[in-house]
Design an enzyme around this catalytic site. Structure first.
Site, PDB file in Angstrom:
ATOM      1  N   GLU A 128      22.853-105.249  -0.614  1.00 14.39           N
ATOM      2  CA  GLU A 128      24.125-104.616  -0.264  1.00 14.39           C
ATOM      3  C   GLU A 128      23.879-103.507   0.734  1.00 14.39           C
ATOM      4  OE1 GLU A 128      25.922-103.429  -3.961  1.00 14.39           O
ATOM      5  OE2 GLU A 128      26.944-105.344  -4.127  1.00 14.39           O
ATOM      6  N   HIS A 244      35.898 -96.971  -0.618  1.00 11.33           N
ATOM      7  CA  HIS A 244      35.335 -98.291  -0.340  1.00 11.33           C
ATOM      8  C   HIS A 244      35.958 -98.791   0.954  1.00 11.33           C
ATOM      9  CE1 HIS A 244      33.927-102.352  -0.572  1.00 11.33           C
ATOM     10  NE2 HIS A 244      33.164-101.997  -1.593  1.00 11.33           N
ATOM     11  N   ARG A 290      28.491 -96.860   3.028  1.00  7.91           N
ATOM     12  CA  ARG A 290      29.948 -96.980   2.913  1.00  7.91           C
ATOM     13  C   ARG A 290      30.722 -95.935   3.695  1.00  7.91           C
ATOM     14  NH1 ARG A 290      30.480 -98.627  -3.420  1.00  7.91           N
ATOM     15  NH2 ARG A 290      29.775-100.730  -3.010  1.00  7.91           N
ATOM     16  N   HIS A 351      37.287 -95.133  -4.261  1.00 13.73           N
ATOM     17  CA  HIS A 351      36.523 -96.100  -5.040  1.00 13.73           C
ATOM     18  C   HIS A 351      35.652 -95.472  -6.123  1.00 13.73           C
ATOM     19  CE1 HIS A 351      34.509 -99.792  -5.895  1.00 13.73           C
ATOM     20  NE2 HIS A 351      33.349 -99.397  -5.436  1.00 13.73           N
ATOM     21  N   ARG A 386      27.166 -92.239  -2.941  1.00 15.94           N
ATOM     22  CA  ARG A 386      26.508 -93.177  -3.848  1.00 15.94           C
ATOM     23  C   ARG A 386      26.042 -94.427  -3.106  1.00 15.94           C
ATOM     24  NH1 ARG A 386      29.090 -97.762  -7.318  1.00 15.94           N
ATOM     25  NH2 ARG A 386      30.317 -97.835  -5.412  1.00 15.94           N
TER      26      ARG A 386
END
Ligand SMILES: Cc1cc2nc3c(=O)[nH]c(=O)nc-3n(C[C@H](O)[C@H](O)[C@H](O)COP(=O)(O)OP(=O)(O)OC[C@H]3O[C@@H](n4cnc5c(N)ncnc54)[C@H](O)[C@@H]3O)c2cc1C
Length: 538
Positions: A128, A244, A290, A351, A386
């Protein structure tokens, strides 16, 4: 108008129902149930959750759980990736501890019956955004949380020392002589119940619902953060809300998350004119962290004057797409979109709450008797941002630490389990029934998108602070008799803490971007956290 009350409701220990337990766990997501399962069988655990036990952010997690499981990968790589994403604010000791724990935690989930996806008989690993290697285990393709929680809930239900009370709203943490001694909850048909516990573990999750656009389910209203604040625990890093980048944006659809794993498997982001814009924004392209992707989308939407961008999977193998993303495919199909051919309209949404209740390396908060795990906390793992798939992992690691620590403390503590003569009284003239709770909640959530969103500046933050302060003045002194009112009061407190922190951090770092201070300022802010003020005025 009256000042905010210590407790949201009136109660008197002499006339209220009581329940006693060794360890009280608030929240039945991955962190709460992992904590409960770590408590030895000779101690009682009561888990309370405000909805059905299946309703948590954990159950909706899609992509997976990060852990170094491949021979080509190393702990150092996972540590490094986490530190890079955290943008200079992670606690290295915490990162190393959590990363090293990951393989054992994933193995434990397998022992409890989690069926992760396999490839040639071994755990299948995907990649990811922000990860340098393939290290994400996943289940049911893109419904990891559902499968992991199925197994954990089933295990917890058979544990003889664990009781689960669902549909039980935690209104406040009870404190006495500077320590947490339990919680006041609403459980029908009993009404208010005072739960007295030797130790309390807070695992009540995040607060995505403070924004109008969010991937979070309705339970994520920051109740635990606000309750901990009222009880005197420190919170920190509240300016860091991760957006997100890719949330489905179709009129009439719920704000459904299109997992990062879609980009991990090679999907492109395109603007309304069909142009890929990420390669020009960042050398990592669609796999940049992100916050980078979310801001690039924000800029692209402004530049093209279009309310969304598009995810494009049409160049990928259709069979692979259908096998890897059955959930996303099904949801998109219900809106007439074939993800193997059609572009998916997406825009960013709130998110993951990076900040929260401060905990140390054992999961202890600054309030004696109170432990905390998961998204409700700021542990130092995520820093200012994160890394994808590190949060379920954090819930597992800190859930275990809290369960273990709370059990040890419950055993060694001198405190007897007895009801204490606590009372809370909110004047009748402040009944909450004359307030349109839904209207104020919607106004707050819209304001947070407009003034405390992906791109911030002092002028808009001051406006947000003024408006929220005004609403707090008339909403917090009242007594409500149900969930919507208490959730609104909690959202107002969380919002206020977030705005204050965003104003104080006059630099840009991780998820926090100030257009009036666009650079990271290590000289003034390196390794510095913004902590919650002892009292909020307004
Ligand atoms: C759509 C989506 C996809 C995600 N995908 C991933 C992923 O692939 N990988 C990853 O690592 N992370 C992912 N995340 C983030 C991750 O799911 C969460 O950070 C994590 O599950 C938080 O776990 P938790 O146990 O701390 O909180 P939660 O799972 O949210 O549990 C909180 C619990 O507290 C209860 N609660 C809250 N308030 C009260 C109250 N007042 N009284 C009683 N109970 C209360 C709730 O009902 C719930 O049971 C995703 C999140 C979302 C929303």
């Amino acid at each position: 108008m009256p000042a905010a009350n210590r407790y949201l409701v009136s109660f008197d220990a002499r006339t209220t129902f009581h329940r006693f337990t060794d360890v009280l766990v608030i929240g039945a997501g991955i962190a709460g149930l992992r904590a409960a399962l770590e408590v030895p069988a000779d101690l009682d655990v009561l888990v309370v959750t405000k909805d059905r036990v299946t309703e948590s952010n954990s159950s909706y997690a899609q992509g997976g759980i990060a852990g170094v499981l491949s021979p080509e990968d190393r702990f150092e790589n996972h540590v490094e990736d986490t530190l890079v994403a955290g943008d200079g604010l992670c606690d290295r000791e915490v990162v190393e501890m959590v990363v090293r724990e990951a393989p054992a935690q994933i193995e434990q989930l397998v022992k409890w019956g989690t069926k992760f996806d396999l490839e040639n008989g071994a755990l299948a690993l995907t990649r990811e955004g922000g990860h340098s290697h393939r290290r994400i285990v996943h289940a049911l393709g893109d419904s990891t949380g559902f499968e992991v929680m199925r197994a954990i809930i089933a295990t917890a239900r058979t544990a003889p020392n664990v009781a689960i009370w669902d549909d039980t709203f935690t209104i406040d943490l009870l404190t006495h002589d500077g320590a947490c001694v339990g919680a006041v909850v609403r459980r029908e048909p009993l009404g208010n119940v005072l739960i007295w516990a030797r130790q309390v573990v807070l695992a009540s999750g995040g607060c995505g619902m403070v924004y109008r656009e969010t991937t979070n389910p309705p339970v994520a209203t920051g109740d635990g953060m606000a309750a901990a604040y009222r009880a005197g625990a420190e919170l920190r890093d509240m300016e860091f809300m991760q957006f997100h980048p890719t949330v489905l944006y179709v009129a009439g659809s719920a704000r459904y998350l299109i997992s990062e794993a879609v980009r991990g498997e090679g999907a492109y982001l395109r603007d309304v004119n069909g142009e890929r814009f990420m390669p020009a924004e960042d050398p990592r392209g669609e796999l940049a962290p992100r916050d980078v992707v979310a801001r690039a989308i924000f800029r692209t939407m402004e530049r093209t004057q279009h309310p969304n961008v598009y995810l494009d999977l049409s160049h990928l193998d259709p069979a692979m797409v259908q096998t890897r993303f059955p959930g996303i495919s099904k949801v998109c199909r219900s809106f007439g979109l074939d993800i193997t051919k059609d572009r998916i309209p997406v825009r960013p949404g709130a998110h993951y709450m990076v900040g929260g209740v401060t905990v140390d390396t054992r999961g202890r908060t600054t309030l004696p008797g109170l432990w905390a795990a998961g998204e409700v906390t700021s542990s130092g793992l995520h820093g200012a941002n994160r890394l994808a798939s590190n949060s379920l992992l954090e819930g597992l690691v800190y859930g275990s630490l809290c369960g273990r620590g709370a059990a040890e403390a419950a055993r060694s503590g001198p405190r007897q389990l007895a009801a204490l003569p606590l009372r809370s009284e909110i004047g009748r003239e402040h009944a909450g029934d004359r307030l349109d709770v839904a209207d104020l909640t919607n106004s707050l959530r819209a304001l947070m998108v407009r003034k405390m969103g992906i791109v911030r500046d002092r002028a808009r933050l001051l406006e947000a602070q003024r408006d929220v302060g005004f609403w707090r003045r008339y909403a917090l002194g009242r007594e409500f008799d149900g969930k919507p009112g208490w959730e609104l009061q909690n959202l107002l407190t969380v919002a206020r803490l977030m705005i204050d922190a965003a104003l104080r951090r006059d630099e840009s770092r991780g998820t926090h971007f100030r257009s009036d201070f666009p650079a990271r300022d290590d000289a003034r802010w390196g390794q510095r956290h913004v902590t919650s003020p002892p009292a909020l005025t307004g």
